[in-house]
Scaffold this motif. Sequence first.
Motif, PDB file in Angstrom:
ATOM      1  N   ASP A  55       0.815  -1.218   0.000  1.00 44.21           N
ATOM      2  CA  ASP A  55       0.000   0.000   0.000  1.00 44.21           C
ATOM      3  C   ASP A  55       0.849   1.269   0.000  1.00 44.21           C
ATOM      4  O   ASP A  55       0.330   2.350  -0.260  1.00 44.21           O
ATOM      5  N   THR A  56       2.166   1.154   0.257  1.00 45.40           N
ATOM      6  CA  THR A  56       3.051   2.310   0.109  1.00 45.40           C
ATOM      7  C   THR A  56       2.998   2.822  -1.324  1.00 45.40           C
ATOM      8  O   THR A  56       2.853   4.027  -1.572  1.00 45.40           O
ATOM      9  N   GLU A  57       3.093   1.904  -2.281  1.00 43.81           N
ATOM     10  CA  GLU A  57       3.060   2.303  -3.687  1.00 43.81           C
ATOM     11  C   GLU A  57       1.657   2.708  -4.140  1.00 43.81           C
ATOM     12  O   GLU A  57       1.510   3.533  -5.038  1.00 43.81           O
ATOM     13  N   ILE A  58       0.640   2.138  -3.513  1.00 42.09           N
ATOM     14  CA  ILE A  58      -0.734   2.561  -3.832  1.00 42.09           C
ATOM     15  C   ILE A  58      -0.931   4.014  -3.451  1.00 42.09           C
ATOM     16  O   ILE A  58      -1.479   4.819  -4.226  1.00 42.09           O
ATOM     17  N   LEU A  59      -0.480   4.393  -2.259  1.00 37.08           N
ATOM     18  CA  LEU A  59      -0.602   5.786  -1.827  1.00 37.08           C
ATOM     19  C   LEU A  59       0.186   6.710  -2.754  1.00 37.08           C
ATOM     20  O   LEU A  59      -0.310   7.774  -3.159  1.00 37.08           O
ATOM     21  N   ARG A  60       1.392   6.318  -3.105  1.00 36.80           N
ATOM     22  CA  ARG A  60       2.205   7.152  -3.998  1.00 36.80           C
ATOM     23  C   ARG A  60       1.560   7.290  -5.370  1.00 36.80           C
ATOM     24  O   ARG A  60       1.592   8.373  -5.980  1.00 36.80           O
ATOM     25  N   HIS A  61       0.965   6.200  -5.869  1.00 36.11           N
ATOM     26  CA  HIS A  61       0.270   6.266  -7.160  1.00 36.11           C
ATOM     27  C   HIS A  61      -0.841   7.304  -7.122  1.00 36.11           C
ATOM     28  O   HIS A  61      -1.129   7.948  -8.137  1.00 36.11           O
ATOM     29  N   ASN A  62      -1.441   7.490  -5.952  1.00 32.45           N
ATOM     30  CA  ASN A  62      -2.532   8.451  -5.799  1.00 32.45           C
ATOM     31  C   ASN A  62      -2.046   9.841  -5.406  1.00 32.45           C
ATOM     32  O   ASN A  62      -2.843  10.683  -4.979  1.00 32.45           O
ATOM     33  N   GLY A  63      -0.751  10.087  -5.559  1.00 32.37           N
ATOM     34  CA  GLY A  63      -0.216  11.426  -5.347  1.00 32.37           C
ATOM     35  C   GLY A  63       0.037  11.806  -3.910  1.00 32.37           C
ATOM     36  O   GLY A  63       0.182  12.993  -3.604  1.00 32.37           O
ATOM     37  N   ILE A  64       0.113  10.812  -3.024  1.00 37.20           N
ATOM     38  CA  ILE A  64       0.336  11.081  -1.606  1.00 37.20           C
ATOM     39  C   ILE A  64       1.792  10.777  -1.273  1.00 37.20           C
ATOM     40  O   ILE A  64       2.284   9.677  -1.540  1.00 37.20           O
ATOM     41  N   GLU A  65       2.490  11.746  -0.716  1.00 30.80           N
ATOM     42  CA  GLU A  65       3.877  11.546  -0.317  1.00 30.80           C
ATOM     43  C   GLU A  65       3.926  10.582   0.864  1.00 30.80           C
ATOM     44  O   GLU A  65       3.091  10.652   1.772  1.00 30.80           O
ATOM     45  N   VAL A  66       4.897   9.671   0.859  1.00 30.75           N
ATOM     46  CA  VAL A  66       4.986   8.636   1.890  1.00 30.75           C
ATOM     47  C   VAL A  66       6.398   8.594   2.466  1.00 30.75           C
ATOM     48  O   VAL A  66       7.380   8.492   1.727  1.00 30.75           O
ATOM     49  N   ALA A  67       6.487   8.653   3.795  1.00 31.78           N
ATOM     50  CA  ALA A  67       7.732   8.374   4.512  1.00 31.78           C
ATOM     51  C   ALA A  67       7.711   6.911   4.921  1.00 31.78           C
ATOM     52  O   ALA A  67       6.658   6.383   5.300  1.00 31.78           O
ATOM     53  N   THR A  68       8.848   6.230   4.845  1.00 27.76           N
ATOM     54  CA  THR A  68       8.870   4.787   5.100  1.00 27.76           C
ATOM     55  C   THR A  68       9.881   4.417   6.172  1.00 27.76           C
ATOM     56  O   THR A  68      10.824   5.159   6.459  1.00 27.76           O
ATOM     57  N   ALA A  69       9.658   3.243   6.748  1.00 34.27           N
ATOM     58  CA  ALA A  69      10.583   2.644   7.709  1.00 34.27           C
ATOM     59  C   ALA A  69      10.604   1.148   7.461  1.00 34.27           C
ATOM     60  O   ALA A  69       9.612   0.567   7.007  1.00 34.27           O
ATOM     61  N   VAL A  70      11.726   0.507   7.752  1.00 37.67           N
ATOM     62  CA  VAL A  70      11.830  -0.942   7.601  1.00 37.67           C
ATOM     63  C   VAL A  70      11.094  -1.640   8.730  1.00 37.67           C
ATOM     64  O   VAL A  70      10.352  -2.601   8.514  1.00 37.67           O
ATOM     65  N   LYS A  71      11.265  -1.165   9.955  1.00 37.56           N
ATOM     66  CA  LYS A  71      10.666  -1.799  11.120  1.00 37.56           C
ATOM     67  C   LYS A  71       9.359  -1.109  11.488  1.00 37.56           C
ATOM     68  O   LYS A  71       9.300   0.110  11.641  1.00 37.56           O
ATOM     69  N   PHE A  72       8.331  -1.920  11.657  1.00 37.09           N
ATOM     70  CA  PHE A  72       6.981  -1.427  11.914  1.00 37.09           C
ATOM     71  C   PHE A  72       6.925  -0.485  13.107  1.00 37.09           C
ATOM     72  O   PHE A  72       6.342   0.617  13.027  1.00 37.09           O
ATOM     73  N   PHE A  73       7.542  -0.857  14.227  1.00 34.15           N
ATOM     74  CA  PHE A  73       7.391  -0.055  15.440  1.00 34.15           C
ATOM     75  C   PHE A  73       8.058   1.313  15.322  1.00 34.15           C
ATOM     76  O   PHE A  73       7.712   2.240  16.051  1.00 34.15           O
TER      77      PHE A  73
END
Length: 268
Positions: A114-132
């Motif tokens: 869903d990271t790429e789904i959000l980006r496809h919809n024009g929403i900037e996304v910050a990411t992390a490897v570890k969930f917590f």
Amino acid sequence: MQSYPTDSTLPNKLLIEALNRAELDYVYPHQAQPELANTRIMNDVKNGGLDVMWSMTSAELERDYQALYYPLYRGLMAMRVAIVRRDRADLFADVTSKAQLQHFRAGQGRTWADTEILRHNGIEVATAVKFFNLFYMLEGGRFDFFPRGVHEPWNEIEDFADYQLTVEPDLLLRYTAPLYFFVNKNNQQLASQLNSALESMVQDGTFERMFFADQEVQRALARGNLQNRRVIDLENPYLTEKTPLQRAELWFEPLTYQGPDDVENLNQ
């Protein structure tokens, strides 16, 4: 066979039921590592160290692994509500469109579909490897909101109670993004056994009953106030033609959910 660490989540409970029906023995090699990174799990399935994993689907995952086409949360994960900082609980009070939502930055796992789904919809996304890590990043202002499946945030804000977080009350983001079991492409025997077990669970009603009996799902339906949220629909361009959209019995429509009596009617 080797599977995920044991826990109380709905996918794990569904997997145990399917394995028992298929009369397969199983162990949990990562039982002491419940926060194992997705990348480690995916590599373990690919190299044969793990037999089954579950993940939100993508065309890439379905290419690299054998998907079992039963949406484990019956589509509920594609209904997303946001965790936000408590002092910004009204973040989306005036947001009514995707264009307005695009002014805010989301947080997600680096390998999540869903990271790429959000980006496809024009929403900037910050990411992390570890969930917590996403929780302290949110509290620290690295991003504005953390979209979660409607069954997820209630337990999470309790688990991370040291952070000043809450569930945003106004918006529901909606897209089709089922969570499936995946096995190694070369393990067609296991895929066939699990498919047969899952289909039998659908046919005798066990799949639906376990969904409604799940505490996370019950909490989502009780607390989500889904009918009164403004819905913003997002596109998922990464679905494959194998997505079982034609099988209505595999999906749940939470926007028309009317409460516990409605659940009883659905289960009759």
